[in-house]
Design an enzyme around this catalytic site. Structure first.
Site, PDB file in Angstrom:
ATOM      1  N   PHE A 306       0.819  -1.293   0.199  1.00 29.43           N
ATOM      2  CA  PHE A 306      -0.138  -0.025  -0.144  1.00 29.43           C
ATOM      3  C   PHE A 306       0.873   1.085   0.061  1.00 29.43           C
ATOM      4  O   PHE A 306       2.035   1.523   0.771  1.00 29.43           O
ATOM      5  CB  PHE A 306      -0.837   0.232   1.274  1.00 29.43           C
ATOM      6  CG  PHE A 306      -1.999  -0.836   1.488  1.00 29.43           C
ATOM      7  CD1 PHE A 306      -3.069  -0.670   0.621  1.00 29.43           C
ATOM      8  CD2 PHE A 306      -1.998  -2.050   1.949  1.00 29.43           C
ATOM      9  CE1 PHE A 306      -4.368  -1.570   0.633  1.00 29.43           C
ATOM     10  CE2 PHE A 306      -2.768  -3.055   2.063  1.00 29.43           C
ATOM     11  CZ  PHE A 306      -4.197  -2.747   1.224  1.00 29.43           C
ATOM     12  N   ASP A 307       0.653   2.200  -0.785  1.00 29.68           N
ATOM     13  CA  ASP A 307       1.114   3.636  -0.493  1.00 29.68           C
ATOM     14  C   ASP A 307       0.180   4.027   0.617  1.00 29.68           C
ATOM     15  O   ASP A 307      -1.212   3.622   0.812  1.00 29.68           O
ATOM     16  CB  ASP A 307       0.605   4.533  -1.832  1.00 29.68           C
ATOM     17  CG  ASP A 307       0.705   5.912  -1.680  1.00 29.68           C
ATOM     18  OD1 ASP A 307       1.815   6.219  -1.221  1.00 29.68           O
ATOM     19  OD2 ASP A 307      -0.053   6.625  -1.873  1.00 29.68           O
ATOM     20  N   LYS A 308       0.801   5.071   1.529  1.00 30.78           N
ATOM     21  CA  LYS A 308       0.134   5.444   2.471  1.00 30.78           C
ATOM     22  C   LYS A 308      -0.947   6.650   2.399  1.00 30.78           C
ATOM     23  O   LYS A 308      -1.936   6.405   2.498  1.00 30.78           O
ATOM     24  CB  LYS A 308       1.210   5.916   3.551  1.00 30.78           C
ATOM     25  CG  LYS A 308       0.406   6.598   4.878  1.00 30.78           C
ATOM     26  CD  LYS A 308       1.675   6.802   6.026  1.00 30.78           C
ATOM     27  CE  LYS A 308       0.775   7.390   7.243  1.00 30.78           C
ATOM     28  NZ  LYS A 308       0.754   9.032   7.021  1.00 30.78           N
ATOM     29  N   THR A 309      -0.252   7.815   1.791  1.00 34.38           N
ATOM     30  CA  THR A 309      -1.164   8.997   1.770  1.00 34.38           C
ATOM     31  C   THR A 309      -2.013   8.945   0.594  1.00 34.38           C
ATOM     32  O   THR A 309      -1.681   8.627  -0.550  1.00 34.38           O
ATOM     33  CB  THR A 309      -0.108  10.147   1.469  1.00 34.38           C
ATOM     34  OG1 THR A 309       1.052  10.157   2.528  1.00 34.38           O
ATOM     35  CG2 THR A 309      -0.735  11.469   1.463  1.00 34.38           C
ATOM     36  N   LYS A 504       9.859   3.200  -4.107  1.00 37.28           N
ATOM     37  CA  LYS A 504       8.973   2.280  -4.362  1.00 37.28           C
ATOM     38  C   LYS A 504       8.994   1.255  -5.336  1.00 37.28           C
ATOM     39  O   LYS A 504       8.668   0.144  -5.293  1.00 37.28           O
ATOM     40  CB  LYS A 504       7.635   3.143  -4.200  1.00 37.28           C
ATOM     41  CG  LYS A 504       7.311   3.977  -3.218  1.00 37.28           C
ATOM     42  CD  LYS A 504       6.112   4.762  -3.477  1.00 37.28           C
ATOM     43  CE  LYS A 504       5.657   5.524  -2.098  1.00 37.28           C
ATOM     44  NZ  LYS A 504       4.445   6.274  -2.439  1.00 37.28           N
TER      45      LYS A 504
END
Length: 631
Positions: A306-309, A504
């Site tokens: 997952f990306d966070k923001t 990433k």
């Protein structure tokens, strides 16, 4: 099919009544012509390409039955083959009708401002920038942006969201959704041919044309299998009479039966019946698969990154607290006044920054009605903060590391407050007055900003683990302590923090070597990682071009539980395909075994063969009924 069935019934009836054989033969001829027309046409088209398909097997078997004096059995084969095709087409059309239903969501006219009046205008002729009026209960015709008014919009037809979405000036509107309350004026932002709804329909239609790996393999194998069945049939006709002295007529009849029951109709239709239904059913719930291949790949995923923001969090940081220093030496009223002054100085200093954190402080100042102070000599300190002269006072604002770097010191109670904020995963900024040389002079206060975790995130991650995802990884550019706190709250297994987009990408490539990886992001700054993953998933992408183009799977809603629904659907699809393939193969093996051992009548073989084909279609059709239980 109806002509074939009627003439077949009439032919056997007249034959039973011992009427003129020429009449029954004429009826059987019409039966063969009507029942075999489409099969003959398809088989000839395949032969021109140098291919052999199932249709040719059916035509040859029917002609063979007529040749050995069993025209009724051949007619029965053609009738049931036609009936099976009609039922298959009806079943697959159900999945296409789901897309046609999306087309019907768009109105044909829209109330537009023409001069000083509002008039009904055809949707296709409305240009970008046109102002349109939307009344309560009306369906939105075109994508746009609210310019006046406020109200709630039902976006369930597009995103699958059950709850209405509040709209005000500046909010986006999407074609096909319904205005529930309030009269709105909106500015059209895209023509009808480029609306979100139109793009979704085009994507789903394109997806249904992109075949899964299993489907492509079966279609390729079908050609070789059909040739093998024809050769095997010829062997059954020639070898027993030649070597064992068997009756040619009975050998021919048995060979025709084997040709029918060994035909791979059910095998070939088993995969598209499931995947087409799954893609259409998912689209109605705001989950877009860009082809059966991605549905198939998602079912195998065991690692989710997952990306966070903007993915795990709302993507919109807000000011959580502001505390003026020194602590506890003023009354409550004076402390509140010093707090507002702190926010005013910080917001003024951040006016020249485009960072989301700066936006959170500015928004808080705006809500408090604080005017911006005069700013001079602004200087950004890359990745750490900024400094400037605010209303004649030299100041700097930034992270605790910048504060220490410039010689800043805090009292014990103030340091404890900073440590507590960091432990809660909040981004902490320290504001200080500086000397003319830019070094620390006096601490003015602390501000904390947080990007709030989406309310359904923890539940969605728990659901992913429940349905078999073995490892969940968070990739973020945030500070390690903030990232660790967020991961701990959500139950995430692994954290990689302080990452750039290229970092990433590198990590996704590493994870690809350890399992099947799905990357979930916003489709913009995560584009390289989305493209590199086994399956790229863009979340909350309604109206976002980059997300729709980059990802393999698009979740139109901002609700993360759609991811678990998509993964669950992919696994259900894989299970149904496995059921279909196993059942179809088992029927072929049983029927061929009985045909070769004890012998079975051709009509019974036809019923078994065509019945299995219809059953796998109906089994696949169950995927159209996907439900989002979270609603």
């Amino acid at each position: 099919m109806l002509t074939c069935g009627a003439t077949l019934a009439a032919g056997i009836l007249l034959e039973t009544l011992n009427s003129d054989p020429l009449v029954s033969q004429a009826l059987y001829t019409i039966c063969y012509l009507s029942g075999g027309y489409f099969g003959l046409r398809e088989s000839l088209a395949s032969l021109r390409k140098g291919e052999v398909d199932v249709d040719l097997l059916m035509v040859l078997a029917a002609l063979g039955a007529a040749y050995v004096g069993a025209p009724f059995e051949g007619g029965m084969l053609l009738f049931l083959f036609s009936l099976s095709n009609v039922l298959q087409n009806h079943a697959l059309d159900r999945s296409r009708q789901a897309i046609q239903a999306l087309m019907q969501l768009r109105p044909t006219e829209v109330l537009c401002k023409v001069g000083e009046r509002f008039e009904r205008v055809a949707v296709d002729s409305v240009k970008i920038g046109t102002i349109a009026r939307l009344k309560p209960g009306e369906r939105i015709a075109l994508d746009g942006e609210v310019t006046e008014g406020h109200g709630s919009v039902d976006e369930s037809s597009l995103t699958g969201e059950a709850l209405p979405v509040y709209k005000e000036s500046g909010s986006k509107l999407f074609a096909g959704t319904i205005n529930q309350t309030g009269s709105l004026l909106y500015r059209v932002t895209s023509p009808s041919s480029e609306s979100t709804l139109t793009r979704i329909i085009a994507m789903v239609e394109h997806a249904q044309a992109r075949k899964a790996k299993t489907e492509r393999f079966l279609e390729k194998a079908e050609r070789y299998y059909a040739v093998a069945i024809i050769l095997f049939t010829l062997g059954l006709i020639i070898i027993p009479p030649t070597l064992a002295g068997a009756d040619l007529s009975s050998s021919f009849y048995r060979a025709m039966t084997v040709m029918v029951v060994a035909s791979p109709c059910a095998l070939v239709i088993s995969t598209p019946a499931a995947f087409l239904s799954a893609i259409a059913g998912a689209a109605r719930q705001g989950i877009l698969f860009k082809g059966g291949v991605h549905l198939e790949r998602l079912a195998a995923v065991d690692i989710v990154a997952f990306d966070k923001t903007g993915t795990l969090t709302s993507g919109k940081p807000t000011l959580q607290s502001a505390v003026a220093f020194p602590l506890g030496i003023h009354g409550e009223a004076d402390q509140e006044k010093r707090k507002l002054k702190l926010i005013q100085i910080a917001a003024s200093l951040e006016n020249h920054s485009e960072h989301p954190i700066a936006g959170a402080i500015q928004e808080a100042a705006l809500k408090a009605g604080l005017e911006s102070l005069d700013i001079q000599n602004f200087e950004a300190i890359l990745g750490k903060g900024a400094r400037a002269t605010v209303a004649g006072m030299d100041c700097f604002i930034g992270s605790p590391s910048l504060f220490k770097e410039l010689g800043g010191t805090l009292q014990v109670a103030e340091e404890a407050l900073v440590a507590e904020a960091l432990s809660h995963g909040e981004t902490t900024l320290l504001l200080a007055q500086s000397k003319p040389d830019g070094t620390f002079k006096t601490a003015l206060g602390m501000l904390t900003v947080a990007d709030n975790i989406r309310e359904d995130t923890a539940d969605a991650i728990e659901r992913l683990k429940t349905i078999g995802v073995e490892r969940i990884v968070m990739l973020t550019g945030d500070a390690h302590q903030v990232a660790e706190t967020t991961a701990r709250l959500l139950g995430i297994d692994e954290v990689r923090s302080e990452l750039l987009p290229q970092d990433k990408l590198r990590i996704i490539q590493e994870l690809n070597e350890q399992g099947k990886v799905a990357m979930v992001g916003d489709g913009v700054n995560d584009a390289p990682a989305l493209a590199a993953a086994h399956v790229g998933i863009a979340m909350g992408a309604a109206g976002t071009d980059v997300a729709m183009e980059t990802a393999d799977v698009v979740l139109l809603s901002n609700r993360l539980n759609r991811l678990a629904a998509a993964l669950n659907l992919a696994r259900r699809s894989r299970a149904i395909v496995a059921q279909n393939l196993s059942f179809a193969l088992l029927v072929i093996v049983i029927l061929v075994s009985f045909s070769l051992s004890i012998g079975i009548p051709l009509p019974l073989g036809v019923v078994g063969h065509e019945g299995s084909t219809v059953l796998v279609c109906l089994n696949g059709l169950r995927l159209l009924a996907i439900k989002n239980r979270s609603n």
